[in-house]
Design a protein around this motif. Sequence first.
Motif, PDB file in Angstrom:
ATOM      1  N   GLN A  10      -9.074  -0.961  -8.029  1.00  0.00           N
ATOM      2  CA  GLN A  10     -10.415  -0.426  -7.898  1.00  0.00           C
ATOM      3  C   GLN A  10     -11.002  -0.680  -6.512  1.00  0.00           C
ATOM      4  O   GLN A  10     -12.013  -0.104  -6.158  1.00  0.00           O
ATOM      5  N   MET A  11     -10.389  -1.549  -5.744  1.00  0.00           N
ATOM      6  CA  MET A  11     -10.921  -1.913  -4.444  1.00  0.00           C
ATOM      7  C   MET A  11     -10.662  -0.807  -3.429  1.00  0.00           C
ATOM      8  O   MET A  11      -9.543  -0.302  -3.324  1.00  0.00           O
ATOM      9  N   ASN A  12     -11.688  -0.427  -2.677  1.00  0.00           N
ATOM     10  CA  ASN A  12     -11.492   0.549  -1.623  1.00  0.00           C
ATOM     11  C   ASN A  12     -10.631  -0.027  -0.512  1.00  0.00           C
ATOM     12  O   ASN A  12      -9.646   0.555  -0.097  1.00  0.00           O
ATOM     13  N   ALA A  13     -11.020  -1.193  -0.012  1.00  0.00           N
ATOM     14  CA  ALA A  13     -10.296  -1.837   1.073  1.00  0.00           C
ATOM     15  C   ALA A  13     -10.790  -3.274   1.172  1.00  0.00           C
ATOM     16  O   ALA A  13     -11.701  -3.697   0.452  1.00  0.00           O
ATOM     17  N   LEU A  14     -10.179  -4.012   2.084  1.00  0.00           N
ATOM     18  CA  LEU A  14     -10.539  -5.410   2.312  1.00  0.00           C
ATOM     19  C   LEU A  14     -10.465  -5.669   3.803  1.00  0.00           C
ATOM     20  O   LEU A  14      -9.519  -5.226   4.478  1.00  0.00           O
ATOM     21  N   VAL A  15     -11.462  -6.360   4.345  1.00  0.00           N
ATOM     22  CA  VAL A  15     -11.531  -6.646   5.775  1.00  0.00           C
ATOM     23  C   VAL A  15     -11.424  -8.146   5.983  1.00  0.00           C
ATOM     24  O   VAL A  15     -12.081  -8.928   5.269  1.00  0.00           O
ATOM     25  N   ALA A  16     -10.616  -8.561   6.952  1.00  0.00           N
ATOM     26  CA  ALA A  16     -10.427  -9.986   7.215  1.00  0.00           C
ATOM     27  C   ALA A  16     -10.351 -10.231   8.715  1.00  0.00           C
ATOM     28  O   ALA A  16      -9.796  -9.416   9.472  1.00  0.00           O
ATOM     29  N   LEU A  17     -10.916 -11.364   9.132  1.00  0.00           N
ATOM     30  CA  LEU A  17     -10.817 -11.841  10.506  1.00  0.00           C
ATOM     31  C   LEU A  17      -9.756 -12.932  10.556  1.00  0.00           C
ATOM     32  O   LEU A  17      -9.821 -13.907   9.787  1.00  0.00           O
ATOM     33  N   CYS A  18      -8.777 -12.776  11.432  1.00  0.00           N
ATOM     34  CA  CYS A  18      -7.652 -13.712  11.520  1.00  0.00           C
ATOM     35  C   CYS A  18      -7.600 -14.342  12.900  1.00  0.00           C
ATOM     36  O   CYS A  18      -8.094 -13.778  13.882  1.00  0.00           O
ATOM     37  N   ASP A 141       3.448  -1.294   3.685  1.00  0.00           N
ATOM     38  CA  ASP A 141       4.352  -0.658   2.733  1.00  0.00           C
ATOM     39  C   ASP A 141       3.650  -0.573   1.385  1.00  0.00           C
ATOM     40  O   ASP A 141       2.537  -1.086   1.205  1.00  0.00           O
ATOM     41  N   GLU A 142       4.308   0.065   0.433  1.00  0.00           N
ATOM     42  CA  GLU A 142       3.716   0.279  -0.885  1.00  0.00           C
ATOM     43  C   GLU A 142       3.534  -1.026  -1.664  1.00  0.00           C
ATOM     44  O   GLU A 142       2.614  -1.148  -2.469  1.00  0.00           O
ATOM     45  N   GLN A 143       4.382  -1.998  -1.414  1.00  0.00           N
ATOM     46  CA  GLN A 143       4.336  -3.236  -2.184  1.00  0.00           C
ATOM     47  C   GLN A 143       3.226  -4.172  -1.716  1.00  0.00           C
ATOM     48  O   GLN A 143       2.497  -4.743  -2.529  1.00  0.00           O
ATOM     49  N   HIS A 144       3.101  -4.340  -0.401  1.00  0.00           N
ATOM     50  CA  HIS A 144       2.152  -5.305   0.147  1.00  0.00           C
ATOM     51  C   HIS A 144       0.899  -4.650   0.720  1.00  0.00           C
ATOM     52  O   HIS A 144       0.060  -5.347   1.291  1.00  0.00           O
ATOM     53  N   GLY A 145       0.759  -3.365   0.569  1.00  0.00           N
ATOM     54  CA  GLY A 145      -0.419  -2.682   1.077  1.00  0.00           C
ATOM     55  C   GLY A 145      -0.240  -2.227   2.512  1.00  0.00           C
ATOM     56  O   GLY A 145       0.698  -2.631   3.216  1.00  0.00           O
ATOM     57  N   PHE A 146      -1.157  -1.371   2.949  1.00  0.00           N
ATOM     58  CA  PHE A 146      -1.131  -0.837   4.308  1.00  0.00           C
ATOM     59  C   PHE A 146      -2.274  -1.459   5.102  1.00  0.00           C
ATOM     60  O   PHE A 146      -3.350  -1.734   4.566  1.00  0.00           O
ATOM     61  N   VAL A 171      -7.159  -3.905   4.990  1.00  0.00           N
ATOM     62  CA  VAL A 171      -6.031  -3.751   4.066  1.00  0.00           C
ATOM     63  C   VAL A 171      -6.441  -2.813   2.937  1.00  0.00           C
ATOM     64  O   VAL A 171      -7.525  -2.960   2.353  1.00  0.00           O
ATOM     65  N   ALA A 172      -5.588  -1.858   2.634  1.00  0.00           N
ATOM     66  CA  ALA A 172      -5.823  -0.920   1.533  1.00  0.00           C
ATOM     67  C   ALA A 172      -4.483  -0.491   0.966  1.00  0.00           C
ATOM     68  O   ALA A 172      -3.457  -0.526   1.663  1.00  0.00           O
ATOM     69  N   MET A 173      -4.473  -0.084  -0.284  1.00  0.00           N
ATOM     70  CA  MET A 173      -3.246   0.397  -0.915  1.00  0.00           C
ATOM     71  C   MET A 173      -3.017   1.882  -0.681  1.00  0.00           C
ATOM     72  O   MET A 173      -1.911   2.378  -0.863  1.00  0.00           O
ATOM     73  N   ASP A 174      -4.064   2.600  -0.273  1.00  0.00           N
ATOM     74  CA  ASP A 174      -3.976   4.049  -0.065  1.00  0.00           C
ATOM     75  C   ASP A 174      -3.669   4.318   1.408  1.00  0.00           C
ATOM     76  O   ASP A 174      -4.526   4.156   2.279  1.00  0.00           O
ATOM     77  N   ARG A 175      -2.445   4.728   1.702  1.00  0.00           N
ATOM     78  CA  ARG A 175      -2.042   4.963   3.090  1.00  0.00           C
ATOM     79  C   ARG A 175      -2.792   6.144   3.703  1.00  0.00           C
ATOM     80  O   ARG A 175      -3.256   6.060   4.848  1.00  0.00           O
TER      81      ARG A 175
END
Length: 567
Positions: A10-18, A141-146, A171-175
């Motif tokens: 259900q998540m659109n995307a995720l943003v992270a500072l590294c 990739d499809e397994q770990h997200g794009f 990070v999102a699952m939808d390429r």
Amino acid sequence: MLINTFHFLQMNALVALCHFCELHGPRTLFCTEAVHPPSPSPPQAGSAIPGDRDPEAEREGEGLTMRANSSATQRDMCEGCRSLPASHPGFVSVDNETGIRYLSHQHPRQAQLFSVVRQACVRSLSCEVCPGREGPIFFGDEQHGFVFSHTFFIKDSLARGFQRWYSIVVVAMDRIYLINSWPFLLRHLRLTIQSLQSTALKVFDSEQCVCPQRVMRMNSAFSPAVFPHQRSGNAARSLTSLTQHPNLWGSLHSSFSWLLKACGSRLTEKLLEGAPTEDTLVLIERQTEQEEEMSGWDGSEGEGSNLQSGQSESAQAKDFQFEDGKQDDFIGPKFKSLRHLRQVLGAADFRQLTWHVLMGNQVIWRGSDSGLIQSAFSVLKALLPVGCVRAIPYSPHYEEAYRCNFLGLSPDVPIPAHVSSSEFSVLVDVLNAEKGCAGQLTADEVLSLYQFHLSSTNTQPTDKGPTLLNKMEVALSNENLSVEVVSLCLLCLKEEWMNKVKVLFKFSKVDGRGKEDTQRVLGLLGATGPGEEDNVRLLKFWMTGLSKLYKSHLMTAVRGGERTLSQ
């Protein structure tokens, strides 16, 4: 596991500072995720509600963080690796319209997301780096997200090379969703990065003025025994100390939350009954081209004049499309519909004008009321596919026909001789009949204050065709049909003729058939008989409005078929 999977999908995307710590390697500093409200469907007996918060599950991500470092967390976590203390509750923002919560902490609250973000962090600061080590890159990739990653440096007077390495990952699952969002993400992430860099640069300059580190390091004796201790002391500076920002993490939470909301709302899924129309495909292509141009301008440096000219052309191109909601923005008298325009101009002049529009000739309106002229173009563009509309709403000088087929001019602009004598153009002069009493009249009555003079050197009779124009006039002249019904009728007629255009394009341009075969196809399409010349001319003009996607799809299919036959 089912609950976590539901949230992740259900998540659109995720943003992270590294951050790349000199002692501990790549670390996640700050993460913002979108948590959607629970599903309205009633849960089954014995199953957990997806929206319920499980305190143990929410602490599992932090537990993984500690276990991933080691059992001695205090020894393995320096100030540069930590953003918020473990006791900090984090940041929460709620979107009242959608009920979505935006949560920010050092790590995601779910173990599944923690693993995905951790891998994206390591790859963005190690192997997945663009040339120069600063800039955007896409991987996954499809397994770990794009992942959309943008790496950058922050100035630090105590670091090796006087800078530290950071990245912001989305990070999102939808390429497809992430790739289509590239220009938008790049434009807004660069604003956040530039803000961090400029703030840190001020702190760096002030520290260098007090104690110049470059001179001190050159004068100090190097010893292998002392070097590890020097690294340990310098590696523990947090991003807060580098920027001296009093509310750094709160500001990043606001920025990342807005980015997730805006990026999610700009691309929405629509339920279409059947394949998308050519107008929809062309609009998508134009929007993509404009976003790519905007992204190119954001990345250009030292090209001020080119930037301004490009922006003006893009703004002008955006006006060419005449979005439907723009009609209400016109001030003063305006045309409300094609039927209204036909009533004002008269049936004969309206038919001649629409004939020129359908044939692809240049339609020029000249007058002092720019709003009235733009409203005329706004209703006339409904006669054509979106890809055939090239308009300059109001210009102080004449523009050639290859640039636009709708042109608005101020009243003092002269028409070139080669245009006024051409049969491929029509001029509508808007003359003021009276002045001084417009303020006491309604919008419909104000139109009576103008005189419309239509002129063209075209001698071809317009009473025979094209067939589309004849059917359209039948609908407009039927007073029993409302304006909304006429609009839907016109839409159906356009789709009917666009299908004929596709067949003719495939038959004549792609397959390369001869004139005799093409004539047979025209007969099957109902384009022969009375008005045949106008029908063929209309079909050829409307071919220019086909989307690039459709043309490339046809060419690819034909080449694939030829390859199969040759094998």
